[in-house]
Design a protein around this motif. Structure first.
Motif, mmCIF file in Angstrom:
data_model
loop_
_atom_site.group_PDB
_atom_site.id
_atom_site.type_symbol
_atom_site.label_atom_id
_atom_site.label_comp_id
_atom_site.label_asym_id
_atom_site.label_seq_id
_atom_site.Cartn_x
_atom_site.Cartn_y
_atom_site.Cartn_z
ATOM 1 N N VAL A 1 40.977 52.423 66.731
ATOM 2 C CA VAL A 1 41.899 51.292 66.660
ATOM 3 C C VAL A 1 41.869 50.715 65.244
ATOM 4 O O VAL A 1 40.785 50.562 64.672
ATOM 5 N N PRO A 2 43.007 50.402 64.642
ATOM 6 C CA PRO A 2 42.985 49.742 63.323
ATOM 7 C C PRO A 2 42.286 48.387 63.418
ATOM 8 O O PRO A 2 42.687 47.531 64.212
ATOM 9 N N ILE A 3 41.231 48.212 62.624
ATOM 10 C CA ILE A 3 40.394 47.018 62.752
ATOM 11 C C ILE A 3 40.194 46.352 61.392
ATOM 12 O O ILE A 3 39.899 47.006 60.390
ATOM 13 N N SER A 4 40.319 45.042 61.400
ATOM 14 C CA SER A 4 39.965 44.197 60.265
ATOM 15 C C SER A 4 38.694 43.436 60.642
ATOM 16 O O SER A 4 38.575 42.931 61.761
ATOM 17 N N ILE A 5 37.750 43.350 59.719
ATOM 18 C CA ILE A 5 36.553 42.552 59.959
ATOM 19 C C ILE A 5 36.755 41.192 59.299
ATOM 20 O O ILE A 5 37.001 41.102 58.088
ATOM 21 N N ALA B 1 28.391 46.727 57.414
ATOM 22 C CA ALA B 1 28.086 47.185 58.773
ATOM 23 C C ALA B 1 29.364 47.445 59.556
ATOM 24 O O ALA B 1 29.460 48.421 60.311
ATOM 25 N N ALA B 2 30.356 46.593 59.378
ATOM 26 C CA ALA B 2 31.604 46.750 60.109
ATOM 27 C C ALA B 2 32.352 47.999 59.667
ATOM 28 O O ALA B 2 32.900 48.729 60.504
ATOM 29 N N VAL B 3 32.377 48.257 58.368
ATOM 30 C CA VAL B 3 33.077 49.439 57.870
ATOM 31 C C VAL B 3 32.368 50.709 58.334
ATOM 32 O O VAL B 3 33.009 51.696 58.719
ATOM 33 N N ARG B 4 31.049 50.705 58.322
ATOM 34 C CA ARG B 4 30.312 51.858 58.863
ATOM 35 C C ARG B 4 30.655 52.088 60.339
ATOM 36 O O ARG B 4 30.695 53.225 60.805
ATOM 37 N N LEU C 1 38.652 49.378 49.589
ATOM 38 C CA LEU C 1 39.012 48.800 50.884
ATOM 39 C C LEU C 1 40.140 47.793 50.749
ATOM 40 O O LEU C 1 40.090 46.904 49.898
ATOM 41 N N PRO C 2 41.154 47.879 51.600
ATOM 42 C CA PRO C 2 42.124 46.795 51.660
ATOM 43 C C PRO C 2 41.417 45.487 52.005
ATOM 44 O O PRO C 2 40.482 45.463 52.815
ATOM 45 N N VAL C 3 41.852 44.408 51.377
ATOM 46 C CA VAL C 3 41.196 43.123 51.584
ATOM 47 C C VAL C 3 42.241 42.030 51.691
ATOM 48 O O VAL C 3 43.242 42.038 50.974
#
Length: 348
Positions: A157-161, A171-174, A201-203
């Protein structure tokens, strides 16, 4: 700079160009596309810090400024930025103002996330630290413990932290996140900007005033629209100078974060100004306090109609991403609004 509030202020005379966005049919031959999308403009409002606002033909805008207003925004995670995308909010916190404590464990949170995707969310924004007014800071370890297992359970799923901290972002990207959404605009943790740049990373850079614990303590601006524009532009320029492509940067004026109701309304009225930074613009207004006050809806869960109304007003100004709690209702409203706007004409 009065107190801490005018982070983005830069002295001196400067022109700011706010496109007067339209979408009606037929489109004039002289119209220019806004951010490469279906909306267009022939005129702009020129803002200056002396308080003057002047209507000008788009042909009077300097070429560099006009190029940023009109340039097509690249897709992000395969999502085209020439149409509105819905970011579903998935807070995995015990104390967020609207949906805190909704899940007993990571499996339940992931199930809620899957439901939001099925309802029409294009991306999920997962947060493990409440940023409501007055919320205390959460240690990185606790924030990771809340978010990482949910992200892993939502693989594919496309996820943004949604975090202010580099450790949490790593940790989230891993675990599978692809975008970092920092409500501090990369001012809280000096390491976060470098991490995003190093990894391409897109930010999402959001404006806020101070930390959540203090941000609503008497916020003051010289000119809320221009101050926040300056802050966001400076942060984008910083990221680009370090090597992150402008097309990977999203800007968010931070409605409700260190702003009074009057500040929020001024920003919403002038949203199209932020297209001048040359990045996709995210709008997050869902269930916020000013919607409850104006709409007479004291309970956050009852603010969907007002939230959708403001989101649609933002989309009318060309906003590319809307961040919402009520995904199904927003998706339905957006589909009907777009159908009426197009009038049944595919090329309208």
């Amino acid at each position: 700079m009065p107190r801490r509030q005018r982070q983005g202020y830069r002295p001196g005379m400067r022109d700011y160009y706010r496109p007067l966005v339209r979408s009606d049919f037929p489109r004039p031959d002289t119209a220019l596309s806004l951010a490469g999308g279906p909306r267009w403009f022939t005129h702009v409002a020129r803002h200056r810090r002396d308080g003057s606002v002047t209507r000008l033909a788009a042909t009077e805008v300097p070429p560099e400024a006009l190029a940023r207003l009109t340039a097509r925004r690249p897709s992000l995670l395969g999502l085209p930025m020439d149409r509105a995308q819905i970011m579903g909010i998935l807070n995995v916190t015990p104390d967020s103002f609207s949906d805190g404590g909704s899940d007993r464990n990571a499996a339940e949170a992931a199930l809620r996330g899957r439901r939001l995707i099925n309802e029409g969310a294009d991306i999920l924004d997962i947060g493990g630290e409440s940023t409501r007014p007055g919320a205390p800071e959460v240690p990185s370890g606790e924030e990771i413990a809340r978010t990482e297992p949910v992200i892993r359970a939502l693989a594919g799923v496309p996820i943004s932290i949604d975090t202010r901290k580099a450790k949490v972002a790593r940790a989230a990207v891993r675990a599978g996140a692809s975008i970092v959404n920092d409500v501090s605009g990369l001012t809280h943790d000096p390491a976060l900007a470098g991490y995003c740049v190093e990894n391409g990373l897109p930010v999402c850079v959001m404006h806020s005033q101070g930390d959540p614990e203090t941000m609503q303590d008497d916020p003051v601006y010289e000119n809320v629209l221009l101050d926040i524009y300056d802050f966001l532009e400076r942060q984008v320029d910083m990221l680009e100078a370090q090597g992150l492509a402008r097309g990977k940067i999203i800007v968010d004026p931070g409605i409700g974060f260190g702003k009074t109701q009057a500040h929020n309304l001024a920003l919403l009225n002038g949203l199209s100004l932020f297209h001048g930074i040359g990045c996709p613009v995210l709008l997050g207004v869902s269930r916020k306090g000013f919607i409850g006050r104006i709409g007479r809806a004291p309970e956050p869960a009852s603010r969907a109609p007002g939230s959708i109304a403001v989101a649609l007003a933002g989309i009318a100004q060309g906003i590319q991403i809307i961040r919402v709690h009520d995904v199904a209702a927003t998706r339905q409203a957006l589909a009907l609004w777009q159908a009426v706007e197009q009038g049944g004409k595919d090329d309208a």
